[in-house]
Design a protein around this motif. Structure first.
Motif, short mmCIF file in Angstrom:
data_model
loop_
_atom_site.label_atom_id
_atom_site.label_comp_id
_atom_site.label_asym_id
_atom_site.label_seq_id
_atom_site.Cartn_x
_atom_site.Cartn_y
_atom_site.Cartn_z
N GLY A 1 0.83 -1.20 0.00
CA GLY A 1 0.00 0.00 0.00
C GLY A 1 0.85 1.24 0.00
O GLY A 1 2.02 1.21 0.41
N VAL A 2 0.28 2.35 -0.46
CA VAL A 2 1.01 3.60 -0.49
C VAL A 2 0.08 4.76 -0.17
O VAL A 2 -1.08 4.77 -0.60
CB VAL A 2 1.69 3.83 -1.86
N LEU A 3 0.58 5.68 0.62
CA LEU A 3 -0.09 6.95 0.86
C LEU A 3 0.76 8.01 0.19
O LEU A 3 1.90 8.27 0.60
CB LEU A 3 -0.22 7.23 2.36
N GLU A 4 0.22 8.61 -0.86
CA GLU A 4 0.95 9.62 -1.63
C GLU A 4 0.51 11.01 -1.19
O GLU A 4 -0.67 11.37 -1.34
CB GLU A 4 0.68 9.45 -3.12
N VAL A 5 1.43 11.76 -0.65
CA VAL A 5 1.16 13.14 -0.24
C VAL A 5 1.63 14.04 -1.39
O VAL A 5 2.83 14.22 -1.60
CB VAL A 5 1.89 13.50 1.07
N GLY A 6 0.68 14.55 -2.16
CA GLY A 6 1.04 15.26 -3.38
C GLY A 6 1.41 14.27 -4.46
O GLY A 6 0.94 13.14 -4.48
N GLY A 7 2.26 14.71 -5.38
CA GLY A 7 2.63 13.84 -6.49
C GLY A 7 4.10 13.94 -6.81
O GLY A 7 4.94 13.60 -5.99
N THR B 1 -4.13 15.16 -3.11
CA THR B 1 -3.58 16.13 -4.04
C THR B 1 -4.61 17.20 -4.35
O THR B 1 -5.81 17.01 -4.12
CB THR B 1 -3.13 15.45 -5.35
N VAL B 2 -4.15 18.32 -4.88
CA VAL B 2 -5.05 19.37 -5.38
C VAL B 2 -4.84 19.58 -6.87
O VAL B 2 -5.41 20.50 -7.46
CB VAL B 2 -4.83 20.71 -4.63
N PRO C 1 -8.60 11.86 -2.44
CA PRO C 1 -9.24 13.06 -1.89
C PRO C 1 -8.54 14.30 -2.46
O PRO C 1 -7.32 14.44 -2.32
CB PRO C 1 -9.01 12.95 -0.39
N TYR C 2 -9.29 15.16 -3.11
CA TYR C 2 -8.70 16.39 -3.66
C TYR C 2 -8.71 17.44 -2.57
O TYR C 2 -9.66 18.23 -2.44
CB TYR C 2 -9.47 16.83 -4.91
N LEU C 3 -7.66 17.41 -1.77
CA LEU C 3 -7.55 18.26 -0.59
C LEU C 3 -6.13 18.77 -0.41
O LEU C 3 -5.17 18.12 -0.84
CB LEU C 3 -7.91 17.46 0.67
N ASP C 4 -6.01 19.90 0.25
CA ASP C 4 -4.71 20.37 0.72
C ASP C 4 -4.15 19.30 1.65
O ASP C 4 -4.80 18.88 2.61
CB ASP C 4 -4.89 21.70 1.46
#
Length: 377
Positions: A260-266, A298-299, A331-334
């Protein structure tokens, strides 16, 4: 026409949200966000998916783009490492560099995003949106600390002929643990202590890359030579980064451990992690379905062709995920809003896990990958 033919109405009935002054994070996610729509619903799905990764003892990677540590995100990452919720990390050099300020009590303060940048520059104040960092007392001081720790590691022959960025940051983290006033405030130190490898594929694109590149110049200044000596270089190998990261995925595959991966941004961290599947399948030629679970906060928009906005489902065509539409959510969030909630939900709902200690196993599992690759030729 039977309106239930396609199960259009199987979803929860939406009702006005019921807030309570004593709500926990879990209640906010499960009783409020999960009953709403838009990105509140996606955030609830992300919290539940992250919990599933942990409950299934998945090998979990955290990718971290941009500069999240200057606003304090490192504290949440430290907690995820300590609880065994993150097994390896891929990040930018900026996040590792600014992370170290807190270990050495170097000034980082809230500021004003509307400030006069000409005036800030005159007063040696560096701005990251609404964060102020002192040029002399923080950045220059940090550069010297990194150079000192790295030089000492060179003098102590701690670097082999070829090594990855994960090996460099393991070594740097050991130095931070030994010398910092507050090493418990650095995720690099925590990762080193708990054998969590930290890869920085864009190593040269950072202040740490700049600082270590200056070491051969300093060495030659002492000797009086104008020719750089290769033995003075601290030069992590991109090849080792690619092989070791692929080895982590291969090791999980052969032991039937979900990934599994949690990507903060890209950005580069996202792609570096997601290329491990194609590295094994496309380059080495062994079947690899990619990551079982993926969350990206990500946004960024998907329609401009930038990787930061590329949907997870798009990765199916590259072999980065097993099946589009399953086991992933965006989730499209800050990230400074969404990720702390995901972390807090995990802390409330998941038991600590035994550390996988992938950092100390990297040589062994990389040899296993090479052995399997050669048998596959």
């Amino acid at each position: 026409m039977d309106q239930n033919k396609h199960n259009y109405w199987e979803g929860k009935t939406i009702s006005p949200i019921a807030l309570d002054e004593k709500m926990t994070i879990t209640q906010l996610v499960d009783d409020v966000f999960d009953g709403m729509g838009y990105n509140s619903k996606r955030l609830a799905e992300a919290c539940h998916l992250f919990k599933s990764m942990l409950d299934e003892n998945s090998t979990v990677c955290l990718t971290l783009a941009g500069a999240m540590t200057p606003v304090g995100m490192g504290g949440g990452i430290i907690k995820m490492i300590e609880k065994g919720f993150v097994d390896w990390i891929v990040t930018t050099g900026a996040n590792t560099y600014h992370d170290l300020h807190f270990a050495y009590k170097l000034p980082v303060h809230q500021g004003d995003q509307c400030a006069d940048d000409n005036d800030l520059a005159e007063h040696d104040v560096v701005r990251i949106y609404d964060v102020y960092i002192d040029m002399q007392r923080t950045l220059i001081a940090q550069d010297k600390i990194i150079q000192t720790l790295t030089s000492k590691a060179v003098e102590d022959n701690k670097f082999p002929e070829k090594f990855s960025t994960a090996y460099y940051y393991k070594t740097l983290g050991e130095g931070v643990l030994e010398t910092a006033k507050n090493p418990e405030r650095s995720f690099i130190a925590s990762a080193s202590k708990n054998k969590v490898p930290v890869f920085v594929p864009g190593f040269a694109d950072s202040s740490i890359g700049m600082g270590t590149s200056y070491l051969p110049i300093l060495a030659n200044e002492k000797s009086g030579s104008f020719d750089l000596d290769p033995k003075d270089f601290v030069d992590p190998s991109p090849t080792m980064d690619v092989l070791e990261s692929a080895a982590i995925v291969h090791d999980s595959m052969i032991h039937n451990i979900p990934r599994g991966v949690l990507e903060v941004g890209g950005g580069v961290p996202k792609n570096f992690l997601q290329q491990t599947g194609p590295m094994i399948s496309q380059i080495i030629g062994m079947e690899c379905p990619g990551e079982n679970y993926v969350i990206q906060v990500t946004v960024d928009r998907p329609d401009t062709g930038g990787l930061s906005g590329a949907t997870i489902n798009e990765g199916k065509s590259w072999g980065k995920i097993p099946k589009a539409g399953e086991g992933n959510v965006i989730p499209y969030l800050d990230a400074t809003v969404g990720v702390p909630i995901i972390f807090a939900y995990a802390l409330e709902n998941c038991k600590p896990r035994k550390h996988k200690k992938l950092g100390e196993r990297l040589p062994e599992i990389t040899r296993e990958l090479i052995k399997a690759a050669r048998l596959n030729v």
